[in-house]
Design an enzyme around this catalytic site. Sequence first.
Site, PDB file in Angstrom:
ATOM      1  N   GLY A  36      -4.181  14.653 -48.289  1.00 36.46           N
ATOM      2  CA  GLY A  36      -5.279  14.649 -47.474  1.00 36.46           C
ATOM      3  C   GLY A  36      -5.425  16.094 -47.118  1.00 36.46           C
ATOM      4  O   GLY A  36      -4.551  17.058 -47.247  1.00 36.46           O
ATOM      5  N   GLY A  70      -1.440  12.087 -50.029  1.00 40.81           N
ATOM      6  CA  GLY A  70      -2.594  11.051 -49.836  1.00 40.81           C
ATOM      7  C   GLY A  70      -3.201  10.789 -51.458  1.00 40.81           C
ATOM      8  O   GLY A  70      -3.703   9.767 -51.636  1.00 40.81           O
ATOM      9  N   GLU A 121       5.956  15.354 -47.234  1.00 35.45           N
ATOM     10  CA  GLU A 121       5.660  15.560 -45.938  1.00 35.45           C
ATOM     11  C   GLU A 121       6.604  16.216 -45.060  1.00 35.45           C
ATOM     12  O   GLU A 121       6.161  16.999 -44.090  1.00 35.45           O
ATOM     13  CB  GLU A 121       5.242  14.175 -45.455  1.00 35.45           C
ATOM     14  CG  GLU A 121       3.826  13.644 -45.887  1.00 35.45           C
ATOM     15  CD  GLU A 121       3.992  13.030 -47.430  1.00 35.45           C
ATOM     16  OE1 GLU A 121       2.939  12.581 -47.876  1.00 35.45           O
ATOM     17  OE2 GLU A 121       4.910  13.032 -47.855  1.00 35.45           O
ATOM     18  N   ASP A 135       3.702   9.070 -45.999  1.00 40.22           N
ATOM     19  CA  ASP A 135       2.901   7.944 -45.226  1.00 40.22           C
ATOM     20  C   ASP A 135       2.123   7.498 -46.373  1.00 40.22           C
ATOM     21  O   ASP A 135       2.756   7.219 -47.620  1.00 40.22           O
ATOM     22  CB  ASP A 135       2.027   8.662 -44.188  1.00 40.22           C
ATOM     23  CG  ASP A 135       0.966   9.809 -44.999  1.00 40.22           C
ATOM     24  OD1 ASP A 135       1.304  10.235 -46.131  1.00 40.22           O
ATOM     25  OD2 ASP A 135       0.087   9.969 -44.240  1.00 40.22           O
TER      26      ASP A 135
END
Length: 358
Positions: free
Chosen positions: A78, A123, A146, A154
């Site tokens: 992301g 992502g 992360e 995630d």
Amino acid sequence: MHQVNDDEPSAPSDSDSLLRRVDGRIGRITLNRPDALNALTPAMLRDLSVALTEWADDDRIDAVMIDGAGGRGLCAGGDIRLIASMTAPEAARFWRDEYATDLQTSRFPKPYIAVMDGITMGGGVGISAHGSVRIVTERSRVAMPEVRIGLAPDVGGSLLLARAPGELGVHLGLTAGTMTGPDAILCGFADHYVTSAKLGALQAALASSGEDPEAVVREFAERPPAAPLAEHREWIDACYSGDSVPAILDRLASAGADAAASAREEILAMSPTSVLVTLAAIRRAGTLDSLDLVLEQDLRVSTALFARPDLAEGIRAQVIDKDRSPRWNPATLDAVRLHTVRAILGTDRLSIDRDISI
């Protein structure tokens, strides 16, 4: 049924950051932000979801292939700078839409072929590694990094890490470790190894062949080289089976392997809160039945960590100032309270309390 004009390079979109086209029997999606390593924006996620919705019922399309422009990678994750500028409701909306798209790729009714060439992280893993046909190359660098910026794995990555052989997933999650292509296959993030020199021919064959798309991929795939992580399984499995982060660190300190000592230092450099949450999230993901349940957990964790100081500080240190010297708050594992980790995970009582004891 929506029809795409084959003569147009991409379908109408609010942005050229995601290109879509029909190539023979294949629906082609290319992430097109090469200067940002194809980092995901809300518009890109929306356009990807729309394409998958339309092509799922398009009789002309036998499969979908997704890749990244620029030759450096599929997707770095992301857009962290963009997320850092969002309000809490905006960030929650971004992650909700992202995770819904990740789930959509996992449920796509036709072969979903993800070309994880080059950098595929965060992502980028979410929109590729839940697909049905996952390709890596000699250039692949796959990671869930992360904890380096004050978040936790995630996009369903905690489920993939939980299902990796032995304790490889815990090692990768706590150290933000990077997998080679063969490592990604070993750990269950990918299926097929195709050298980058053959990708163009593979794409042409998929477009023109009447064969099953996965069978075409297998024709171009070859036996991957040995996975570097496999050489370290003995100390990784022994050390990361510890009941808590401190226990893992103690085992790494006494393992007698240089790589184990390096892993310990890497963990200690990460956000202490993120490290504790990551261990809990991975082990809890291993007890959940499905990707959608894990993504629900991911949404709780990501939105909770967004409200804490480590995310802004991690982005500053890694992306903005790039001094690589984050000042975490709390600064040590000892200072992180169990009730904080429980709150971030979104549960009053964790069945894995032993994994985050301090």
